[in-house]
Write an enzyme that holds these catalytic residues in place. Sequence first.
Site, mmCIF file in Angstrom:
data_model
loop_
_atom_site.group_PDB
_atom_site.id
_atom_site.type_symbol
_atom_site.label_atom_id
_atom_site.label_comp_id
_atom_site.label_asym_id
_atom_site.label_seq_id
_atom_site.Cartn_x
_atom_site.Cartn_y
_atom_site.Cartn_z
ATOM 1 N N GLY A 33 55.048 23.157 29.688
ATOM 2 C CA GLY A 33 54.152 23.494 28.584
ATOM 3 C C GLY A 33 53.585 24.889 28.700
ATOM 4 O O GLY A 33 54.010 25.670 29.547
ATOM 5 N N ASN A 34 52.648 25.215 27.821
ATOM 6 C CA ASN A 34 51.990 26.519 27.871
ATOM 7 C C ASN A 34 50.502 26.340 27.567
ATOM 8 O O ASN A 34 50.061 25.260 27.214
ATOM 9 C CB ASN A 34 52.657 27.501 26.905
ATOM 10 N N ARG A 35 49.743 27.411 27.699
ATOM 11 C CA ARG A 35 48.284 27.328 27.634
ATOM 12 C C ARG A 35 47.708 27.526 26.244
ATOM 13 O O ARG A 35 46.501 27.687 26.103
ATOM 14 C CB ARG A 35 47.666 28.380 28.555
#
Length: 228
Positions: A33-35
Amino acid sequence: ARRDALPRDLDGRRVLISAGGTREPLDPVRFLGNRSSGRQGYALARVAAQRGAEVTLVAANSELPAPAGVHVVRVGSAAELREEMLRLAAESDVVVMSAAVADFRPVSRAEHKMKKGAADPEALELTRNPDILVELVAGRRPGVVVVGFAAETGDVSGDVLHHGREKLRRKGCDLLVLNEVGEGRAFETEDNEGWLLYADGREQTLHRAAKSELASMVWDAVLRLLHA
Ligand code: CTP
Ligand code: CA
């Protein structure tokens, strides 16, 4: 701005916005995932609704509450985001891709939770995700305005504007919202936080502003494109 202080200049426009960040499953409990928080996309949705638009927000893994009057569709992976965006774009006048889409996903997703076992792990095999923005541009009806986002840093091959211009050309969208990112950005300069890059080559500087103000500037630009 107070809700009733905003003009109802997007009255009746059907607006589709993606927000958040995709998660690419490895197994039933793990993902890449990413932030991305989704805040910019949510601000765009909230402001568009306040200005009278009919807004659908496709939210990838965002914890934020639905803005007033906005229809929220929740998705997880890039594949799910793509499916909803392509489906909903058919009934939209403006499409904004502000979600952070994973460039790659694991080649396979384990059906059961992966076990640690005794052996050393194998390298993760990844494959490229389709470019949703490029597909939305390719499939749009005449008159539909498509907006992309980019967060860039300068590097050895060019500065932020260079990368932004290249990206606009590659994507083919009508408008690219280009943000300069990187460590200590805010300390280096007070302004020139970003640009609006138009398909016809026009470029507009965006000074440092709250996400809701940036959202307003994006809608002002979109309105001019809708009227053009
Ligand atoms: N985007 C998309 N589908 C993807 C990747 C990106 O629709 N598979 C969209 C993003 O939502 C954003 C724009 O494309 O509006 C730019 O995303 P970005 O990650 O900056 O562009 P990439 O083409 O992935 O280039 P790179 O990550 O190499 O800079
Ligand atoms: Ca990317």
